[in-house]
Design a protein around this motif. Structure first.
Motif, short mmCIF file in Angstrom:
data_model
loop_
_atom_site.label_atom_id
_atom_site.label_comp_id
_atom_site.label_asym_id
_atom_site.label_seq_id
_atom_site.Cartn_x
_atom_site.Cartn_y
_atom_site.Cartn_z
N LEU A 217 0.83 -1.20 0.00
CA LEU A 217 0.00 0.00 0.00
C LEU A 217 0.87 1.25 0.00
O LEU A 217 0.60 2.21 -0.73
CB LEU A 217 -0.92 0.01 1.22
N ARG A 218 1.92 1.25 0.81
CA ARG A 218 2.82 2.40 0.84
C ARG A 218 3.58 2.55 -0.47
O ARG A 218 3.81 3.65 -0.96
CB ARG A 218 3.80 2.27 2.02
N ALA A 219 3.97 1.42 -1.05
CA ALA A 219 4.68 1.47 -2.34
C ALA A 219 3.78 2.02 -3.44
O ALA A 219 4.20 2.86 -4.24
CB ALA A 219 5.18 0.08 -2.70
N LEU A 220 2.52 1.56 -3.48
CA LEU A 220 1.58 2.06 -4.48
C LEU A 220 1.38 3.56 -4.32
O LEU A 220 1.31 4.30 -5.32
CB LEU A 220 0.24 1.34 -4.36
N PRO B 64 -2.19 12.21 15.84
CA PRO B 64 -2.69 13.21 14.90
C PRO B 64 -1.84 13.34 13.64
O PRO B 64 -2.20 14.03 12.71
CB PRO B 64 -2.60 14.51 15.72
N THR B 65 -0.69 12.67 13.62
CA THR B 65 0.25 12.85 12.50
C THR B 65 0.35 11.58 11.69
O THR B 65 0.00 10.50 12.14
CB THR B 65 1.64 13.25 13.00
N SER B 66 0.89 11.73 10.49
CA SER B 66 1.05 10.60 9.59
C SER B 66 2.09 9.65 10.13
O SER B 66 2.97 10.01 10.91
CB SER B 66 1.47 11.09 8.19
N THR B 67 1.99 8.38 9.71
CA THR B 67 2.95 7.36 10.10
C THR B 67 3.32 6.51 8.89
O THR B 67 2.56 6.43 7.94
CB THR B 67 2.37 6.45 11.21
N SER B 68 4.49 5.94 8.92
CA SER B 68 4.93 5.13 7.78
C SER B 68 5.31 3.75 8.24
O SER B 68 5.32 3.47 9.43
CB SER B 68 6.11 5.79 7.10
#
Length: 298
Positions: A190-193, A294-298
């Motif tokens: 999903l992250r790669a896409l 509240p923030t994005s994560t990877s």
């Protein structure tokens, strides 16, 4: 990527399966085109097993042994791939210790990439076919709305055992160590896409899964559930929250996913008479961390 021959390296996370590891390495080094490097990252907790695994690795020149971080399979894979510099290889395959690749696996992968343009090579992930001992074969898949694997004409997830990734992907992305087990390959995809990568189905990439459904987690039970079932259900919750809150944000989809997930998991656990495990699954999922963050994560 460059005019010199392309290089493919193999990462093998292992734990407590010395004989399977030996068979895996025999298959890897029986390849018609040899891998550029092979990294074994060993999460076995027992020192005696580690010594046996080192002895196995020593039988295969070009194979490098690392002690694993003992923090789950994702951390173990990161430990292996991070031992290979981006400049030292072009592509990487993650092969579990119970997987035996076909002799032309490396050759077919390199041939497929060679036919692509340099730009396509950078952003193409390959996925092939995994076959179990009963003759069942994997097919191209994607994640459904509810987070289950379903058939797909154009794959959006990989069969990890037969997949090959550009090494450069792991300069920006790593295996998500918040996932202990389950769906970690789909989450990475999903992250790669999102980053513009594409997944191509390459049926010439074939592997044999020698221990399908026979993992340590599948054999260990809590009541009527296997540890594998517990971790997979936890991972599905985590990946669903991450998918709809951060990767492809959609508040309505997130709300609907959570409602459906908790309805289904409640019914599932009730039928198993294991409803008391629901708080443990929620805790294990780490999904609550995503909901509170509240923030994005990877």
């Amino acid at each position: 990527m460059h005019n010199s021959p392309m290089r493919l390296s193999v990462c093998i996370p292992t734990m407590n399966r010395t004989q399977e590891l030996k068979a895996c390495l025999e298959a890897v080094w029986n390849s018609s085109v040899k891998p550029d490097a092979v990294i074994v990252s060993d999460d076995s907790p027992d020192v005696g097993v580690q010594q046996l695994n080192r002895q196995v690795v020593d039988q295969f020149p070009g194979t490098h042994y690392l002690e694993g971080p003992h923090a789950g399979v994702c951390a173990n894979r990161n430990n292996a791939v991070n031992a290979i510099a981006t400049t030292d290889t072009d592509f990487v395959a993650f092969i579990d210790d119970d997987i035996c690749i076909e002799p032309d696996f490396v050759e077919q992968a390199i041939q497929h990439y060679t036919a692509l343009s340099p730009e396509q090579q950078k952003y193409t992930i390959l996925t092939g076919i995994s076959r179990d001992s009963e003759g069942n074969e994997s097919i191209p898949v994607k994640l459904s709305f509810r987070g289950y694997f379903c058939p797909a004409e154009t794959p959006e997830a990989v069969d990890l055992h037969s997949a090959v990734f550009p090494r450069s992907l792991f300069t920006t992305e790593q295996w998500d160590e918040q996932i202990f087990f389950g769906y970690e390959d789909a989450e990475l995809c999903l992250r790669a896409l999102k980053r513009g990568y594409h997944i191509q189905y390459c049926p010439a990439l074939r592997v044999q899964d020698t221990c399908a459904g026979k993992s340590v987690l599948a054999a260990s039970k809590t009541g009527t559930l296997t540890k594998s079932q517990i971790y997979v259900n936890a991972a599905r919750l985590y990946v669903g929250i991450k998918r709809y809150k951060y990767l492809f944000p959609d508040h309505l989809k997130l709300t609907a996913f959570l409602g459906i997930y908790f309805l289904h998991i409640t019914v599932f656990l009730a039928r198993k008479r294991m409803l008391h495990l629901l708080p443990d699954i929620i805790q294990q999922s780490n999904g609550w961390k995503l909901l509170l963050s509240p923030t994005s994560t990877s």
